[in-house]
Design a protein around this motif. Sequence first.
Motif, PDB file in Angstrom:
ATOM      1  N   ALA A 249       0.820  -1.322   0.092  1.00 48.24           N
ATOM      2  CA  ALA A 249      -0.124   0.009   0.159  1.00 48.24           C
ATOM      3  C   ALA A 249       0.873   1.344  -0.142  1.00 48.24           C
ATOM      4  CB  ALA A 249      -0.865  -0.156   1.379  1.00 48.24           C
ATOM      5  N   ASP A 250       2.054   1.111   0.588  1.00 43.95           N
ATOM      6  CA  ASP A 250       2.738   2.529   0.784  1.00 43.95           C
ATOM      7  C   ASP A 250       4.097   2.106   0.654  1.00 43.95           C
ATOM      8  OD1 ASP A 250       3.386   4.952   3.309  1.00 43.95           O
ATOM      9  OD2 ASP A 250       3.757   4.958   1.242  1.00 43.95           O
ATOM     10  N   GLU A 251       4.718   2.543  -0.772  1.00 38.84           N
ATOM     11  CA  GLU A 251       6.137   2.142  -1.058  1.00 38.84           C
ATOM     12  C   GLU A 251       7.170   3.245  -0.487  1.00 38.84           C
ATOM     13  OE1 GLU A 251       6.139   1.927  -5.353  1.00 38.84           O
ATOM     14  OE2 GLU A 251       5.420  -0.020  -5.303  1.00 38.84           O
ATOM     15  N   ASN A 252       6.399   4.340   0.130  1.00 39.80           N
ATOM     16  CA  ASN A 252       7.132   5.568   0.966  1.00 39.80           C
ATOM     17  C   ASN A 252       7.383   5.472   2.350  1.00 39.80           C
ATOM     18  OD1 ASN A 252       7.443   6.733  -1.741  1.00 39.80           O
ATOM     19  ND2 ASN A 252       5.536   7.387  -1.840  1.00 39.80           N
ATOM     20  N   VAL A 253       7.445   4.322   2.678  1.00 43.60           N
ATOM     21  CA  VAL A 253       7.486   4.287   4.148  1.00 43.60           C
ATOM     22  C   VAL A 253       8.451   4.771   4.787  1.00 43.60           C
ATOM     23  CG1 VAL A 253       7.403   2.620   6.253  1.00 43.60           C
ATOM     24  CG2 VAL A 253       5.960   2.048   4.327  1.00 43.60           C
ATOM     25  N   ASN A 254       9.752   4.582   4.125  1.00 40.76           N
ATOM     26  CA  ASN A 254      10.852   5.486   4.817  1.00 40.76           C
ATOM     27  C   ASN A 254      10.604   6.790   4.667  1.00 40.76           C
ATOM     28  OD1 ASN A 254      12.163   2.673   5.483  1.00 40.76           O
ATOM     29  ND2 ASN A 254      13.134   2.884   3.446  1.00 40.76           N
ATOM     30  N   SER A 255      10.166   7.421   3.825  1.00 40.77           N
ATOM     31  CA  SER A 255      10.009   8.686   3.632  1.00 40.77           C
ATOM     32  C   SER A 255       9.252   9.177   4.720  1.00 40.77           C
ATOM     33  CB  SER A 255       9.652   9.146   2.320  1.00 40.77           C
ATOM     34  OG  SER A 255      10.353   8.870   1.137  1.00 40.77           O
ATOM     35  N   VAL A 256       7.905   8.714   4.853  1.00 43.18           N
ATOM     36  CA  VAL A 256       7.077   8.825   5.753  1.00 43.18           C
ATOM     37  C   VAL A 256       7.702   8.807   7.103  1.00 43.18           C
ATOM     38  CG1 VAL A 256       4.964   8.214   7.078  1.00 43.18           C
ATOM     39  CG2 VAL A 256       5.002   8.071   4.668  1.00 43.18           C
ATOM     40  N   MET A 257       8.256   7.868   7.515  1.00 43.28           N
ATOM     41  CA  MET A 257       8.946   7.479   8.832  1.00 43.28           C
ATOM     42  C   MET A 257      10.061   8.873   9.158  1.00 43.28           C
ATOM     43  SD  MET A 257       7.338   5.390  10.184  1.00 43.28           S
ATOM     44  CE  MET A 257       8.177   5.080  11.820  1.00 43.28           C
ATOM     45  N   LEU A 258      10.621   9.121   8.275  1.00 48.84           N
ATOM     46  CA  LEU A 258      11.859  10.136   8.427  1.00 48.84           C
ATOM     47  C   LEU A 258      11.176  11.468   8.478  1.00 48.84           C
ATOM     48  CD1 LEU A 258      14.623  11.000   8.162  1.00 48.84           C
ATOM     49  CD2 LEU A 258      14.474  11.374   5.750  1.00 48.84           C
TER      50      LEU A 258
ATOM     51  N   LEU B  52       8.000  11.964   9.984  1.00 42.58           N
ATOM     52  CA  LEU B  52       7.479  11.637  11.129  1.00 42.58           C
ATOM     53  C   LEU B  52       8.673  11.883  12.275  1.00 42.58           C
ATOM     54  CD1 LEU B  52       5.224  11.040  13.197  1.00 42.58           C
ATOM     55  CD2 LEU B  52       5.901   8.732  12.915  1.00 42.58           C
ATOM     56  N   LYS B  53       9.882  11.394  12.344  1.00 40.73           N
ATOM     57  CA  LYS B  53      10.862  11.770  13.159  1.00 40.73           C
ATOM     58  C   LYS B  53      11.065  13.138  13.154  1.00 40.73           C
ATOM     59  CE  LYS B  53      15.467  10.020  14.386  1.00 40.73           C
ATOM     60  NZ  LYS B  53      16.681   9.084  13.901  1.00 40.73           N
ATOM     61  N   THR B  54      11.461  13.711  12.110  1.00 41.23           N
ATOM     62  CA  THR B  54      11.762  15.189  11.824  1.00 41.23           C
ATOM     63  C   THR B  54      10.435  15.996  12.630  1.00 41.23           C
ATOM     64  OG1 THR B  54      13.027  14.736   9.913  1.00 41.23           O
ATOM     65  CG2 THR B  54      12.255  16.923  10.458  1.00 41.23           C
ATOM     66  N   CYS B  55       9.310  15.615  12.095  1.00 42.50           N
ATOM     67  CA  CYS B  55       8.202  16.338  12.646  1.00 42.50           C
ATOM     68  C   CYS B  55       7.785  16.337  14.384  1.00 42.50           C
ATOM     69  CB  CYS B  55       6.892  15.982  11.912  1.00 42.50           C
ATOM     70  SG  CYS B  55       6.986  16.590  10.214  1.00 42.50           S
TER      71      CYS B  55
ATOM     72  N   GLN C 268       0.395  15.992  11.366  1.00 43.35           N
ATOM     73  CA  GLN C 268      -0.149  15.670   9.936  1.00 43.35           C
ATOM     74  C   GLN C 268       0.366  16.696   8.877  1.00 43.35           C
ATOM     75  OE1 GLN C 268      -2.356  12.741   9.289  1.00 43.35           O
ATOM     76  NE2 GLN C 268      -1.343  13.671   7.063  1.00 43.35           N
ATOM     77  N   LYS C 269       0.138  17.935   9.207  1.00 42.95           N
ATOM     78  CA  LYS C 269       0.554  19.095   8.436  1.00 42.95           C
ATOM     79  C   LYS C 269       2.078  19.030   7.947  1.00 42.95           C
ATOM     80  CE  LYS C 269      -3.045  22.606   9.890  1.00 42.95           C
ATOM     81  NZ  LYS C 269      -3.375  23.545  10.567  1.00 42.95           N
ATOM     82  N   CYS C 270       2.819  18.823   9.076  1.00 42.21           N
ATOM     83  CA  CYS C 270       4.134  18.772   8.725  1.00 42.21           C
ATOM     84  C   CYS C 270       4.806  17.704   8.069  1.00 42.21           C
ATOM     85  CB  CYS C 270       4.880  18.687  10.254  1.00 42.21           C
ATOM     86  SG  CYS C 270       6.738  18.731  10.375  1.00 42.21           S
ATOM     87  N   ILE C 271       4.111  16.587   8.298  1.00 38.28           N
ATOM     88  CA  ILE C 271       4.353  15.341   7.414  1.00 38.28           C
ATOM     89  C   ILE C 271       3.873  15.632   6.018  1.00 38.28           C
ATOM     90  CG2 ILE C 271       3.969  13.082   6.958  1.00 38.28           C
ATOM     91  CD1 ILE C 271       3.822  12.805  10.249  1.00 38.28           C
ATOM     92  N   ASN C 272       2.585  16.102   5.692  1.00 37.38           N
ATOM     93  CA  ASN C 272       2.406  16.432   4.505  1.00 37.38           C
ATOM     94  C   ASN C 272       3.326  17.201   3.562  1.00 37.38           C
ATOM     95  OD1 ASN C 272       0.068  14.511   4.673  1.00 37.38           O
ATOM     96  ND2 ASN C 272      -1.422  16.188   5.141  1.00 37.38           N
ATOM     97  N   ALA C 273       3.708  18.409   4.422  1.00 33.58           N
ATOM     98  CA  ALA C 273       4.483  19.368   3.836  1.00 33.58           C
ATOM     99  C   ALA C 273       5.742  18.775   3.456  1.00 33.58           C
ATOM    100  CB  ALA C 273       4.574  20.667   4.851  1.00 33.58           C
ATOM    101  N   ARG C 274       6.321  18.063   4.155  1.00 31.00           N
ATOM    102  CA  ARG C 274       7.581  17.299   3.929  1.00 31.00           C
ATOM    103  C   ARG C 274       7.661  16.411   2.966  1.00 31.00           C
ATOM    104  NH1 ARG C 274      11.504  18.894   7.237  1.00 31.00           N
ATOM    105  NH2 ARG C 274      12.826  16.797   6.640  1.00 31.00           N
ATOM    106  N   LEU C 275       6.367  15.666   2.756  1.00 34.48           N
ATOM    107  CA  LEU C 275       6.286  14.836   1.691  1.00 34.48           C
ATOM    108  C   LEU C 275       6.127  15.198   0.480  1.00 34.48           C
ATOM    109  CD1 LEU C 275       4.442  11.856   3.318  1.00 34.48           C
ATOM    110  CD2 LEU C 275       6.935  11.931   2.872  1.00 34.48           C
ATOM    111  N   GLU C 276       5.488  16.386   0.352  1.00 29.80           N
ATOM    112  CA  GLU C 276       5.034  17.313  -0.863  1.00 29.80           C
ATOM    113  C   GLU C 276       6.413  18.055  -1.341  1.00 29.80           C
ATOM    114  OE1 GLU C 276       2.230  20.393  -0.345  1.00 29.80           O
ATOM    115  OE2 GLU C 276       0.638  18.629   0.097  1.00 29.80           O
ATOM    116  N   ARG C 277       7.176  18.483  -0.492  1.00 25.12           N
ATOM    117  CA  ARG C 277       8.679  18.973  -0.875  1.00 25.12           C
ATOM    118  C   ARG C 277       9.779  17.739  -1.244  1.00 25.12           C
ATOM    119  NH1 ARG C 277       8.587  22.286   3.889  1.00 25.12           N
ATOM    120  NH2 ARG C 277       9.918  20.748   4.894  1.00 25.12           N
TER     121      ARG C 277
END
Length: 176
Positions: free
Chosen positions: A103-112, A114-117, A165-174
């Motif tokens: 379902a989510d091939e970007n798990v590492n990006s999301v986890m990174l 999340l950690k930053t946020c 949620q806002k921070c993670i979305n913003a980081r993923l969009e960038r």
Amino acid sequence: MSKTNPSHRDRVHALFVQHSPRIRGFILSLSPNIGRADDLLQETFLTVSAKSDDYLSGSNFVAWACAIARYKVLEEYKRSGKSPNLLSPEVIEAVCAANPTSADENVNSVMLALKTCLSALSPHARQAIELRYTRAHTATEIATILGWSTDSVYVILSRARGSLQKCINARLERGA
């Protein structure tokens, strides 16, 4: 007596330990009682260990372990009958059909992200999030631990989740 190669069994155990948070999350998506989910995770580990011969090295370990976990949840459903904390077998089958491992091939990006946020949250918010989601305390327990009102805990958790949620979305969009 099992014919399992001890080094193969050790690799399967290491994979289980490595992926246990994902497997536990999968179990929680099917059976949201945290205590029972931990029991089901242990039962899944025992079955994975017993069936380690069946695991083909290099194949998708999480998918294989989640299939075993799915059967453990279904067994729990049959054992206990209708329970408010268990989903019906039809819903469990529908969730499993979604294949959580692809379902989510970007798990590492999301986890990174999340950690930053998480590190950007205020210390109070970060502490409340940790107590709620890492240590599985209720809002009432968190209030007692931190000396806050229960309403304050709910407000802080809600705001922290929104900020995350806002921070993670913003980081993923960038893409960062």
